[in-house]
Design a protein around this motif. Structure first.
Motif, PDB file in Angstrom:
ATOM      1  N   ASN A 116      21.008 -27.670  48.073  1.00 54.21           N
ATOM      2  CA  ASN A 116      20.167 -26.479  47.977  1.00 54.21           C
ATOM      3  C   ASN A 116      19.103 -26.566  46.890  1.00 54.21           C
ATOM      4  O   ASN A 116      18.044 -25.936  47.016  1.00 54.21           O
ATOM      5  N   VAL A 117      19.366 -27.308  45.824  1.00 52.41           N
ATOM      6  CA  VAL A 117      18.403 -27.399  44.716  1.00 52.41           C
ATOM      7  C   VAL A 117      17.787 -28.796  44.627  1.00 52.41           C
ATOM      8  O   VAL A 117      16.569 -28.949  44.696  1.00 52.41           O
ATOM      9  N   SER A 118      18.622 -29.813  44.483  1.00 56.35           N
ATOM     10  CA  SER A 118      18.069 -31.171  44.386  1.00 56.35           C
ATOM     11  C   SER A 118      17.330 -31.560  45.656  1.00 56.35           C
ATOM     12  O   SER A 118      16.363 -32.319  45.612  1.00 56.35           O
ATOM     13  N   GLY A 119      17.769 -31.012  46.801  1.00 55.37           N
ATOM     14  CA  GLY A 119      17.046 -31.268  48.050  1.00 55.37           C
ATOM     15  C   GLY A 119      15.616 -30.781  47.966  1.00 55.37           C
ATOM     16  O   GLY A 119      14.690 -31.441  48.464  1.00 55.37           O
ATOM     17  N   MET A 120      15.391 -29.615  47.355  1.00 54.49           N
ATOM     18  CA  MET A 120      14.028 -29.098  47.198  1.00 54.49           C
ATOM     19  C   MET A 120      13.216 -29.956  46.237  1.00 54.49           C
ATOM     20  O   MET A 120      12.026 -30.217  46.463  1.00 54.49           O
ATOM     21  N   TYR A 121      13.847 -30.365  45.154  1.00 57.46           N
ATOM     22  CA  TYR A 121      13.182 -31.304  44.226  1.00 57.46           C
ATOM     23  C   TYR A 121      12.727 -32.551  44.983  1.00 57.46           C
ATOM     24  O   TYR A 121      11.575 -32.998  44.843  1.00 57.46           O
ATOM     25  N   VAL A 138       6.790 -22.881  50.541  1.00 59.15           N
ATOM     26  CA  VAL A 138       7.659 -21.702  50.581  1.00 59.15           C
ATOM     27  C   VAL A 138       9.094 -22.177  50.434  1.00 59.15           C
ATOM     28  O   VAL A 138       9.579 -22.980  51.237  1.00 59.15           O
ATOM     29  N   ASN A 139       9.766 -21.694  49.400  1.00 57.00           N
ATOM     30  CA  ASN A 139      11.161 -22.027  49.152  1.00 57.00           C
ATOM     31  C   ASN A 139      12.047 -20.865  49.619  1.00 57.00           C
ATOM     32  O   ASN A 139      11.859 -19.728  49.193  1.00 57.00           O
ATOM     33  N   ILE A 140      12.991 -21.165  50.486  1.00 55.31           N
ATOM     34  CA  ILE A 140      13.877 -20.126  51.009  1.00 55.31           C
ATOM     35  C   ILE A 140      15.092 -19.981  50.085  1.00 55.31           C
ATOM     36  O   ILE A 140      15.868 -20.916  49.897  1.00 55.31           O
ATOM     37  N   SER A 141      15.232 -18.793  49.514  1.00 53.74           N
ATOM     38  CA  SER A 141      16.372 -18.471  48.665  1.00 53.74           C
ATOM     39  C   SER A 141      17.131 -17.316  49.310  1.00 53.74           C
ATOM     40  O   SER A 141      17.063 -17.121  50.519  1.00 53.74           O
ATOM     41  N   SER A 142      17.832 -16.562  48.491  1.00 57.77           N
ATOM     42  CA  SER A 142      18.661 -15.465  49.016  1.00 57.77           C
ATOM     43  C   SER A 142      18.749 -14.344  47.993  1.00 57.77           C
ATOM     44  O   SER A 142      18.708 -14.589  46.779  1.00 57.77           O
ATOM     45  N   GLY A 143      18.914 -13.139  48.496  1.00 58.12           N
ATOM     46  CA  GLY A 143      19.079 -11.994  47.620  1.00 58.12           C
ATOM     47  C   GLY A 143      20.324 -12.072  46.753  1.00 58.12           C
ATOM     48  O   GLY A 143      20.408 -11.391  45.721  1.00 58.12           O
ATOM     49  N   VAL A 144      21.300 -12.904  47.139  1.00 56.86           N
ATOM     50  CA  VAL A 144      22.503 -13.019  46.303  1.00 56.86           C
ATOM     51  C   VAL A 144      22.177 -13.605  44.945  1.00 56.86           C
ATOM     52  O   VAL A 144      22.955 -13.457  43.992  1.00 56.86           O
ATOM     53  N   ALA A 145      21.020 -14.261  44.814  1.00 55.97           N
ATOM     54  CA  ALA A 145      20.606 -14.788  43.516  1.00 55.97           C
ATOM     55  C   ALA A 145      20.432 -13.670  42.497  1.00 55.97           C
ATOM     56  O   ALA A 145      20.637 -13.870  41.297  1.00 55.97           O
ATOM     57  N   ARG A 146      20.054 -12.479  42.971  1.00 54.39           N
ATOM     58  CA  ARG A 146      19.921 -11.315  42.083  1.00 54.39           C
ATOM     59  C   ARG A 146      21.206 -10.497  42.012  1.00 54.39           C
ATOM     60  O   ARG A 146      21.565  -9.996  40.947  1.00 54.39           O
ATOM     61  N   ALA A 153      30.263 -19.019  43.822  1.00 57.92           N
ATOM     62  CA  ALA A 153      29.525 -19.234  42.576  1.00 57.92           C
ATOM     63  C   ALA A 153      28.534 -20.381  42.701  1.00 57.92           C
ATOM     64  O   ALA A 153      27.426 -20.321  42.149  1.00 57.92           O
ATOM     65  N   HIS A 154      28.921 -21.431  43.417  1.00 56.12           N
ATOM     66  CA  HIS A 154      28.029 -22.578  43.583  1.00 56.12           C
ATOM     67  C   HIS A 154      26.786 -22.192  44.386  1.00 56.12           C
ATOM     68  O   HIS A 154      25.658 -22.572  44.029  1.00 56.12           O
ATOM     69  N   TYR A 155      26.982 -21.421  45.447  1.00 55.19           N
ATOM     70  CA  TYR A 155      25.866 -21.010  46.302  1.00 55.19           C
ATOM     71  C   TYR A 155      24.932 -20.057  45.564  1.00 55.19           C
ATOM     72  O   TYR A 155      23.704 -20.227  45.591  1.00 55.19           O
ATOM     73  N   VAL A 156      25.497 -19.063  44.888  1.00 60.43           N
ATOM     74  CA  VAL A 156      24.669 -18.103  44.153  1.00 60.43           C
ATOM     75  C   VAL A 156      23.882 -18.823  43.062  1.00 60.43           C
ATOM     76  O   VAL A 156      22.689 -18.556  42.858  1.00 60.43           O
ATOM     77  N   THR A 157      24.520 -19.730  42.358  1.00 60.41           N
ATOM     78  CA  THR A 157      23.836 -20.501  41.318  1.00 60.41           C
ATOM     79  C   THR A 157      22.670 -21.289  41.891  1.00 60.41           C
ATOM     80  O   THR A 157      21.570 -21.322  41.329  1.00 60.41           O
ATOM     81  N   SER A 158      22.899 -21.912  43.036  1.00 60.56           N
ATOM     82  CA  SER A 158      21.830 -22.716  43.646  1.00 60.56           C
ATOM     83  C   SER A 158      20.648 -21.849  44.061  1.00 60.56           C
ATOM     84  O   SER A 158      19.486 -22.237  43.884  1.00 60.56           O
ATOM     85  N   LYS A 159      20.925 -20.664  44.589  1.00 59.48           N
ATOM     86  CA  LYS A 159      19.842 -19.797  45.041  1.00 59.48           C
ATOM     87  C   LYS A 159      19.073 -19.206  43.866  1.00 59.48           C
ATOM     88  O   LYS A 159      17.859 -18.965  43.962  1.00 59.48           O
ATOM     89  N   ALA A 160      19.760 -18.951  42.740  1.00 57.03           N
ATOM     90  CA  ALA A 160      19.071 -18.484  41.540  1.00 57.03           C
ATOM     91  C   ALA A 160      18.191 -19.588  40.958  1.00 57.03           C
ATOM     92  O   ALA A 160      17.090 -19.319  40.452  1.00 57.03           O
ATOM     93  N   ALA A 161      18.659 -20.825  41.024  1.00 56.79           N
ATOM     94  CA  ALA A 161      17.872 -21.947  40.511  1.00 56.79           C
ATOM     95  C   ALA A 161      16.542 -22.086  41.248  1.00 56.79           C
ATOM     96  O   ALA A 161      15.535 -22.505  40.670  1.00 56.79           O
ATOM     97  N   ILE A 162      16.531 -21.703  42.518  1.00 52.81           N
ATOM     98  CA  ILE A 162      15.300 -21.789  43.305  1.00 52.81           C
ATOM     99  C   ILE A 162      14.239 -20.847  42.744  1.00 52.81           C
ATOM    100  O   ILE A 162      13.042 -21.160  42.770  1.00 52.81           O
ATOM    101  N   PHE A 163      14.658 -19.698  42.212  1.00 54.82           N
ATOM    102  CA  PHE A 163      13.696 -18.798  41.564  1.00 54.82           C
ATOM    103  C   PHE A 163      13.007 -19.525  40.413  1.00 54.82           C
ATOM    104  O   PHE A 163      11.780 -19.480  40.267  1.00 54.82           O
ATOM    105  N   GLY A 164      13.795 -20.180  39.571  1.00 56.54           N
ATOM    106  CA  GLY A 164      13.227 -20.887  38.426  1.00 56.54           C
ATOM    107  C   GLY A 164      12.334 -22.037  38.844  1.00 56.54           C
ATOM    108  O   GLY A 164      11.264 -22.260  38.250  1.00 56.54           O
TER     109      GLY A 164
END
Length: 246
Positions: A116-121, A138-146, A153-164
């Motif tokens: 979810n994160v390194s793949g985007m990198y 356009v990076n697809i994330s999720s509202g669970v990041a907020r 926990a792993h999924y939420v962390t990955s989606k929050a990292a996409i914001f950064g």
């Protein structure tokens, strides 16, 4: 709605099902040549070329694991060889699992973060030399990041990292004319990411959503098309919540 994207070339990761498939088909309908990828054979990957052919579109479908930088580099080279420079990149490939932290082995943590994160990198880095002027990511994330979500926990962390990642790269790539935005989706029906509580969980999310229904993949794809178009030409670094008011 015509977003005036005809003649462009978009790369969409994870484009055979759910949000990715809807995005591929929406772009095809806009006259965009699309390169997309998948990791394993499925009914969806087998049926996508036919669905695109029915629309009279141009599709390049490549098996690629976005965790592997060499495979991603080969994907971009192949894409450019087929359709020319890349105008748009939609980072949609992602995975999820539901586990309490104490049962979450390191291998599963890394599988989610690496995809979810390194793949985007990997995809953004590999695409950079091939971008046209005024390219859009356009990076697809999720509202669970907020909002957070238990047992993921792993999924939420990955989606929050996409914001950064989005906020950092909008500043770094902006001087090159490359826009980078993020779409945080709500609960979307038919994505393949089933709620572990089944129909009860689905009903719970419907009740939590202001519009009293789940979203459809095509409703995410419409916003992606907008973000790739010149209608959003002064938007970058933004996080768009498309969640029905959850």
């Amino acid at each position: 709605m015509d977003f005036e994207l005809k003649g462009r070339h978009a790369v969409v990761t994870g484009g055979t099902r759910g949000i990715g498939r809807a995005t591929v088909l929406a772009l095809i309908e806009q006259g965009v040549a699309v390169t997309t990828c998948f990791t394993s054979d499925s009914a969806e990957s087998e049926s996508l070329p036919g669905a695109v052919a029915d629309l009279g579109g141009q599709l390049h479908l490549v098996r690629t694991d976005v965790r592997d930088a060499e495979q991603v580099g080969a994907l971009m080279d192949s894409a450019v060889g087929r359709f020319g420079p890349i105008t748009a990149l939609v980072n949609n490939a992602g995975v999820i699992s539901h586990l309490p932290l104490e049962a979450m082995e390191p291998a599963e943590w890394h599988r989610i973060l690496d995809t979810n994160v390194s793949g985007m990198y990997n995809t953004i880095r590999a695409a950079l030399p091939h971008f046209t002027e005024q390219a859009s990511v356009v990076n697809i994330s999720s509202g669970v990041a907020r909002h957070g979500m238990p047992f993921a926990a792993h999924y939420v962390t990955s989606k929050a990292a996409i914001f950064g990642l989005t906020r950092a790269l909008c500043k770094e790539l902006g001087p090159r004319g490359v826009r980078v935005n993020c779409l945080a989706s709500g609960v979307i029906d038919n994505t393949g990411h089933k709620n572990p509580r089944g129909d009860e969980g689905k009903a719970m999310y419907v009740e939590m959503t202001s519009l009293r229904r789940l979203g459809e993949p095509a409703e995410i794809a419409d916003v992606v098309c907008f973000l790739l178009s010149d209608a959003s030409r002064y938007m970058t670094g933004a996080i768009f919540e498309v969640d029905g008011g959850i």
